[in-house]
Design a protein around this motif. Structure first.
Motif, mmCIF file in Angstrom:
data_model
loop_
_atom_site.group_PDB
_atom_site.id
_atom_site.type_symbol
_atom_site.label_atom_id
_atom_site.label_comp_id
_atom_site.label_asym_id
_atom_site.label_seq_id
_atom_site.Cartn_x
_atom_site.Cartn_y
_atom_site.Cartn_z
ATOM 1 N N MET A 1 14.285 -15.962 14.626
ATOM 2 C CA MET A 1 14.855 -15.741 15.932
ATOM 3 C C MET A 1 15.660 -16.966 16.337
ATOM 4 O O MET A 1 15.163 -18.077 16.304
ATOM 5 C CB MET A 1 13.734 -15.477 16.956
ATOM 6 C CG MET A 1 14.245 -15.072 18.313
ATOM 7 S SD MET A 1 12.937 -14.775 19.533
ATOM 8 C CE MET A 1 12.360 -13.178 19.027
ATOM 9 N N LYS A 2 16.920 -16.738 16.693
ATOM 10 C CA LYS A 2 17.760 -17.824 17.178
ATOM 11 C C LYS A 2 17.364 -18.161 18.602
ATOM 12 O O LYS A 2 16.553 -17.493 19.211
ATOM 13 C CB LYS A 2 19.228 -17.402 17.123
ATOM 14 C CG LYS A 2 19.709 -17.099 15.726
ATOM 15 C CD LYS A 2 21.129 -16.623 15.739
ATOM 16 C CE LYS A 2 21.521 -16.280 14.304
ATOM 17 N NZ LYS A 2 22.848 -15.731 14.206
ATOM 18 N N LYS A 3 17.976 -19.199 19.141
ATOM 19 C CA LYS A 3 17.679 -19.593 20.512
ATOM 20 C C LYS A 3 18.132 -18.502 21.481
ATOM 21 O O LYS A 3 19.290 -18.106 21.491
ATOM 22 C CB LYS A 3 18.387 -20.907 20.851
ATOM 23 C CG LYS A 3 18.026 -21.429 22.218
ATOM 24 C CD LYS A 3 18.701 -22.758 22.455
ATOM 25 C CE LYS A 3 18.259 -23.414 23.722
ATOM 26 N NZ LYS A 3 18.359 -22.648 24.914
ATOM 27 N N LEU A 4 17.200 -18.014 22.269
ATOM 28 C CA LEU A 4 17.520 -16.995 23.260
ATOM 29 C C LEU A 4 18.337 -17.608 24.381
ATOM 30 O O LEU A 4 18.056 -18.710 24.830
ATOM 31 C CB LEU A 4 16.248 -16.390 23.843
ATOM 32 C CG LEU A 4 15.383 -15.587 22.888
ATOM 33 C CD1 LEU A 4 14.150 -15.072 23.607
ATOM 34 C CD2 LEU A 4 16.144 -14.453 22.264
ATOM 35 N N GLN A 5 19.331 -16.871 24.822
ATOM 36 C CA GLN A 5 20.195 -17.346 25.890
ATOM 37 C C GLN A 5 20.360 -16.239 26.920
ATOM 38 O O GLN A 5 20.668 -15.102 26.572
ATOM 39 C CB GLN A 5 21.562 -17.738 25.323
ATOM 40 C CG GLN A 5 22.542 -18.188 26.374
ATOM 41 C CD GLN A 5 23.917 -18.462 25.786
ATOM 42 O OE1 GLN A 5 24.137 -18.401 24.587
ATOM 43 N NE2 GLN A 5 24.853 -18.768 26.657
ATOM 44 N N ILE A 6 20.147 -16.583 28.186
ATOM 45 C CA ILE A 6 20.413 -15.668 29.286
ATOM 46 C C ILE A 6 21.849 -15.923 29.725
ATOM 47 O O ILE A 6 22.234 -17.057 29.994
ATOM 48 C CB ILE A 6 19.467 -15.909 30.481
ATOM 49 C CG1 ILE A 6 17.998 -15.848 30.060
ATOM 50 C CG2 ILE A 6 19.787 -14.940 31.610
ATOM 51 C CD1 ILE A 6 17.484 -14.515 29.664
ATOM 52 N N LYS A 7 22.617 -14.867 29.796
ATOM 53 C CA LYS A 7 24.014 -14.971 30.188
ATOM 54 C C LYS A 7 24.239 -14.099 31.423
ATOM 55 O O LYS A 7 23.856 -12.928 31.433
ATOM 56 C CB LYS A 7 24.908 -14.499 29.040
ATOM 57 C CG LYS A 7 26.386 -14.514 29.339
ATOM 58 C CD LYS A 7 27.162 -14.028 28.120
ATOM 59 C CE LYS A 7 28.635 -13.952 28.369
ATOM 60 N NZ LYS A 7 29.363 -13.436 27.193
ATOM 61 N N ILE A 8 24.860 -14.674 32.441
ATOM 62 C CA ILE A 8 25.225 -13.930 33.635
ATOM 63 C C ILE A 8 26.603 -13.331 33.402
ATOM 64 O O ILE A 8 27.541 -14.041 33.033
ATOM 65 C CB ILE A 8 25.219 -14.850 34.871
ATOM 66 C CG1 ILE A 8 23.811 -15.412 35.095
ATOM 67 C CG2 ILE A 8 25.716 -14.098 36.105
ATOM 68 C CD1 ILE A 8 23.732 -16.500 36.141
ATOM 69 N N LEU A 9 26.715 -12.026 33.594
ATOM 70 C CA LEU A 9 27.990 -11.353 33.386
ATOM 71 C C LEU A 9 28.908 -11.638 34.572
ATOM 72 O O LEU A 9 28.544 -11.366 35.710
ATOM 73 C CB LEU A 9 27.777 -9.851 33.221
ATOM 74 C CG LEU A 9 26.825 -9.440 32.102
ATOM 75 C CD1 LEU A 9 26.715 -7.927 32.023
ATOM 76 C CD2 LEU A 9 27.251 -10.016 30.770
ATOM 77 N N GLN A 10 30.075 -12.196 34.290
ATOM 78 C CA GLN A 10 30.983 -12.569 35.365
ATOM 79 C C GLN A 10 32.382 -12.002 35.169
ATOM 80 O O GLN A 10 32.980 -11.499 36.101
ATOM 81 C CB GLN A 10 31.049 -14.090 35.490
ATOM 82 C CG GLN A 10 29.722 -14.692 35.889
ATOM 83 C CD GLN A 10 29.762 -16.205 35.942
ATOM 84 O OE1 GLN A 10 30.450 -16.855 35.165
ATOM 85 N NE2 GLN A 10 28.993 -16.767 36.855
ATOM 86 N N THR A 11 32.902 -12.074 33.980
ATOM 87 C CA THR A 11 34.278 -11.644 33.731
ATOM 88 C C THR A 11 34.290 -10.181 33.278
ATOM 89 O O THR A 11 33.257 -9.626 32.874
ATOM 90 C CB THR A 11 34.930 -12.508 32.641
ATOM 91 O OG1 THR A 11 34.262 -12.253 31.398
ATOM 92 C CG2 THR A 11 34.860 -13.993 32.986
ATOM 93 N N LYS A 12 35.472 -9.597 33.311
ATOM 94 C CA LYS A 12 35.603 -8.221 32.810
ATOM 95 C C LYS A 12 35.191 -8.155 31.345
ATOM 96 O O LYS A 12 34.563 -7.186 30.918
ATOM 97 C CB LYS A 12 37.026 -7.710 32.986
ATOM 98 C CG LYS A 12 37.147 -6.268 32.552
ATOM 99 C CD LYS A 12 38.461 -5.638 32.898
ATOM 100 C CE LYS A 12 38.423 -4.176 32.443
ATOM 101 N NZ LYS A 12 39.589 -3.433 32.786
ATOM 102 N N GLU A 13 35.496 -9.198 30.590
ATOM 103 C CA GLU A 13 35.110 -9.230 29.174
ATOM 104 C C GLU A 13 33.595 -9.254 29.014
ATOM 105 O O GLU A 13 33.044 -8.614 28.120
ATOM 106 C CB GLU A 13 35.750 -10.433 28.463
ATOM 107 C CG GLU A 13 37.257 -10.341 28.315
ATOM 108 C CD GLU A 13 38.038 -10.624 29.611
ATOM 109 O OE1 GLU A 13 37.525 -11.324 30.519
ATOM 110 O OE2 GLU A 13 39.174 -10.118 29.721
#
Length: 142
Positions: free
Chosen positions: A1-13
């Protein structure tokens, strides 16, 4: 398992990248309708958890009302079909619980379809949620 990352969706992409996960939960939702609705939901927030690829999605709002006071309402929560039971959903929900505590929200509330027994077991057993009401709706316009 790689490092888990929480990402907040901000851009249309970002939101574009999250669509395949939300579509696993909301089968009826076309990509065009997804973006139409997203424009109409200015307070909706989306987070994903990544482990080399997107593994889980949570969509929520920070709300106020008389019965839940200042709370977070989870509208959408899904783990990728191929990645269920691997703790991704748990880690993402734990991050939301931490956010709620740090920002002094009284509750996290959500609804779950009555047929989703595995999800109910997850919420109650793993995450410590309590059943506290029934939710009703009536279609009045097509």
């Amino acid at each position: 398992m790689k490092k888990l990352q929480i990402k907040i969706l901000q851009t249309k992409e970002d939101w574009q990248e999250g669509y395949p996960l939300i579509q696993q939960l909301r089968h009826h939702l076309t990509e065009d309708r997804y973006f139409e609705l997203l424009k109409q939901m200015p307070t909706y927030q989306g987070w994903v958890i990544e482990d080399g690829a997107l593994k889980a999605f949570i969509g929520f709002e920070e709300c106020h009302n008389f019965y839940n006071e200042r709370h977070i309402f989870v509208h959408d929560f899904v783990t990728n079909e191929n990645d269920r039971s691997k703790c991704y959903g748990e880690k993402l929900m734990e991050a939301l619980i931490k956010h709620a505590k740090e920002n002094q929200f009284a509750y996290i509330a959500l609804e779950s379809g009555i047929q989703r027994f595995d999800a109910h077991r997850f919420y109650e057993t793993k995450m410590g949620f309590n059943k506290w009401c029934y939710s009703f709706r009536k279609k009045v316009f097509s």
